[in-house]
Design an enzyme around this catalytic site. Structure first.
Site, PDB file in Angstrom:
ATOM      1  N   TYR A  70      10.898   9.224   1.371  1.00  9.72           N
ATOM      2  CA  TYR A  70      10.897   8.176   0.349  1.00  9.72           C
ATOM      3  C   TYR A  70      11.580   8.570  -0.955  1.00  9.72           C
ATOM      4  CZ  TYR A  70       7.505   6.155   3.574  1.00  9.72           C
ATOM      5  OH  TYR A  70       6.887   5.645   4.693  1.00  9.72           O
ATOM      6  N   ALA A 127       3.098  -0.639   4.993  1.00  9.49           N
ATOM      7  CA  ALA A 127       2.616  -0.703   6.374  1.00  9.49           C
ATOM      8  C   ALA A 127       2.084  -2.085   6.748  1.00  9.49           C
ATOM      9  CB  ALA A 127       1.527   0.349   6.587  1.00  9.49           C
ATOM     10  N   PRO A 164       0.781  -1.224   0.000  1.00  9.55           N
ATOM     11  CA  PRO A 164       0.000   0.000   0.000  1.00  9.55           C
ATOM     12  C   PRO A 164       0.820   1.285   0.000  1.00  9.55           C
ATOM     13  CG  PRO A 164      -0.119  -1.102   2.131  1.00  9.55           C
ATOM     14  CD  PRO A 164       0.507  -2.064   1.174  1.00  9.55           C
ATOM     15  N   ASN A 165       0.317   2.214  -0.779  1.00 10.62           N
ATOM     16  CA  ASN A 165       0.839   3.584  -0.884  1.00 10.62           C
ATOM     17  C   ASN A 165       2.151   3.705  -1.662  1.00 10.62           C
ATOM     18  OD1 ASN A 165      -1.303   4.799   0.707  1.00 10.62           O
ATOM     19  ND2 ASN A 165      -0.393   3.743   2.446  1.00 10.62           N
ATOM     20  N   HIS A 195      12.639  -2.116   2.361  1.00  6.65           N
ATOM     21  CA  HIS A 195      11.939  -0.875   2.718  1.00  6.65           C
ATOM     22  C   HIS A 195      12.785   0.297   2.246  1.00  6.65           C
ATOM     23  CE1 HIS A 195       8.907  -2.872   5.134  1.00  6.65           C
ATOM     24  NE2 HIS A 195       9.879  -3.674   5.546  1.00  6.65           N
ATOM     25  N   SER A 215      12.787   3.393   3.409  1.00  2.83           N
ATOM     26  CA  SER A 215      13.301   4.167   4.546  1.00  2.83           C
ATOM     27  C   SER A 215      13.956   3.237   5.568  1.00  2.83           C
ATOM     28  CB  SER A 215      12.143   4.927   5.209  1.00  2.83           C
ATOM     29  OG  SER A 215      11.175   4.010   5.706  1.00  2.83           O
ATOM     30  N   ASP A 251       2.444 -15.381   6.714  1.00  2.00           N
ATOM     31  CA  ASP A 251       2.125 -16.788   6.440  1.00  2.00           C
ATOM     32  C   ASP A 251       2.319 -17.124   4.965  1.00  2.00           C
ATOM     33  OD1 ASP A 251       1.517 -17.367   9.054  1.00  2.00           O
ATOM     34  OD2 ASP A 251      -0.660 -17.421   8.779  1.00  2.00           O
ATOM     35  N   GLU A 310      13.050  -8.888   1.609  1.00  2.00           N
ATOM     36  CA  GLU A 310      12.206  -7.786   2.104  1.00  2.00           C
ATOM     37  C   GLU A 310      12.963  -6.474   1.962  1.00  2.00           C
ATOM     38  OE1 GLU A 310      10.806  -8.339   6.099  1.00  2.00           O
ATOM     39  OE2 GLU A 310       9.838  -6.360   6.171  1.00  2.00           O
ATOM     40  N   ARG A 312      12.614   5.191  12.727  1.00  2.10           N
ATOM     41  CA  ARG A 312      11.301   5.831  12.708  1.00  2.10           C
ATOM     42  C   ARG A 312      10.459   5.347  13.912  1.00  2.10           C
ATOM     43  NH1 ARG A 312       8.882   5.364   6.864  1.00  2.10           N
ATOM     44  NH2 ARG A 312       7.555   7.016   7.724  1.00  2.10           N
ATOM     45  N   ARG A 346       4.821  11.199  -2.579  1.00  3.51           N
ATOM     46  CA  ARG A 346       4.468  11.323  -1.160  1.00  3.51           C
ATOM     47  C   ARG A 346       5.708  11.429  -0.277  1.00  3.51           C
ATOM     48  NH1 ARG A 346       3.429   5.973   2.493  1.00  3.51           N
ATOM     49  NH2 ARG A 346       4.847   4.602   1.403  1.00  3.51           N
ATOM     50  N   ASN A 398       8.173  -5.336  -0.775  1.00  5.84           N
ATOM     51  CA  ASN A 398       7.971  -4.252   0.185  1.00  5.84           C
ATOM     52  C   ASN A 398       6.480  -4.208   0.482  1.00  5.84           C
ATOM     53  OD1 ASN A 398       7.701  -1.900   1.628  1.00  5.84           O
ATOM     54  ND2 ASN A 398       8.909  -0.628   0.240  1.00  5.84           N
TER      55      ASN A 398
HETATM   56  C1  DQA Z   1       7.927   1.479   3.931  1.00  5.31           C
HETATM   57  C2  DQA Z   1       7.999   1.668   5.448  1.00  5.31           C
HETATM   58  C3  DQA Z   1       6.636   1.451   6.086  1.00  5.31           C
HETATM   59  O1  DQA Z   1       6.717   1.650   7.483  1.00  5.31           O
HETATM   60  C4  DQA Z   1       5.622   2.429   5.519  1.00  5.31           C
HETATM   61  O2  DQA Z   1       4.351   2.164   6.056  1.00  5.31           O
HETATM   62  C5  DQA Z   1       5.593   2.429   4.047  1.00  5.31           C
HETATM   63  C6  DQA Z   1       6.861   2.361   3.315  1.00  5.31           C
HETATM   64  C7  DQA Z   1       9.265   1.828   3.265  1.00  5.31           C
HETATM   65  O3  DQA Z   1       9.444   1.416   2.123  1.00  5.31           O
HETATM   66  O4  DQA Z   1      10.096   2.523   3.865  1.00  5.31           O
HETATM   67  O5  DQA Z   1       4.546   2.557   3.424  1.00  5.31           O
HETATM   68  O6  DQA Z   1       7.643   0.124   3.663  1.00  5.31           O
END
Ligand code: DQA
Length: 147
Positions: free
Chosen positions: A22, A74, A9-10, A97, A99, A84, A95, A104, A17, A71
């Site tokens: 990011y 959240a 998401p996002n 991320h 950031s 799972d 995995e 954080r 954003r 990734n």
């Molecule tokens: C994120 C870190 C998460 O905590 C956050 O909710 C995101 C982006 C990152 O890529 O740094 O949406 O996954």
């Protein structure tokens, strides 16, 4: 060789954003860089804001892809179901991320994905995806060190 890049998401808003966290680059730019660096690799990109769609994509690619760069945004911090799904599949998952989640809020320090992944990269922005791709393509061929 197929590598799935799976974003939660996002992450479709990356480049727009919270750019101080990011960055200003987009996944379109990353994909162009990846494809020119590794022309023989098929990169499949998928992003969804819906948890179940991410699970379906893990099931779809998790028994055939050479690797998955994931990734979960959240959902990483909340979703037992995504953990799972990663646990259930055979393909190695890295995995990522953008950031440094450990610098954080404390609720970002938890990941339900991490126990089941091959490796974890955070804090390098989009470059983290390049690092993850390289590690999958090289298939961890470097000898382990004892240090
Ligand atoms: C994120 C870190 C998460 O905590 C956050 O909710 C995101 C982006 C990152 O890529 O740094 O949406 O996954």
């Amino acid at each position: 060789m197929t590598i799935l890049i799976l974003n939660g998401p996002n992450l479709n808003l990356t480049g727009i954003r919270e750019t101080s966290i990011y960055g200003v680059s987009t996944f379109g730019e990353l994909l162009r860089s990846l494809q020119s660096a590794y022309p023989d690799v098929e990169f499949v990109y998928y992003q969804s804001n819906i948890e179940g769609e991410l699970i379906d994509k893990l099931h779809e690619f998790g028994f055939s892809a050479a690797g998955i760069i994931f990734n979960a945004g959240a959902y990483s911090h909340t979703s037992v179901a995504l953990g799972d799904a990663v646990r259930a599949i055979k393909a190695p998952v890295i995995e990522v991320h953008l950031s440094n989640v450990f610098a954080r809020e404390s609720y970002r320090h938890v990941s339900h994905i991490s126990p089941w992944v091959k490796g974890y990269i955070c804090g390098f922005g989009l470059y983290g995806y390049m690092l993850a791709a390289e590690s999958l393509i090289r298939n961890f061929q470097l000898p382990p060190t004892n240090v």
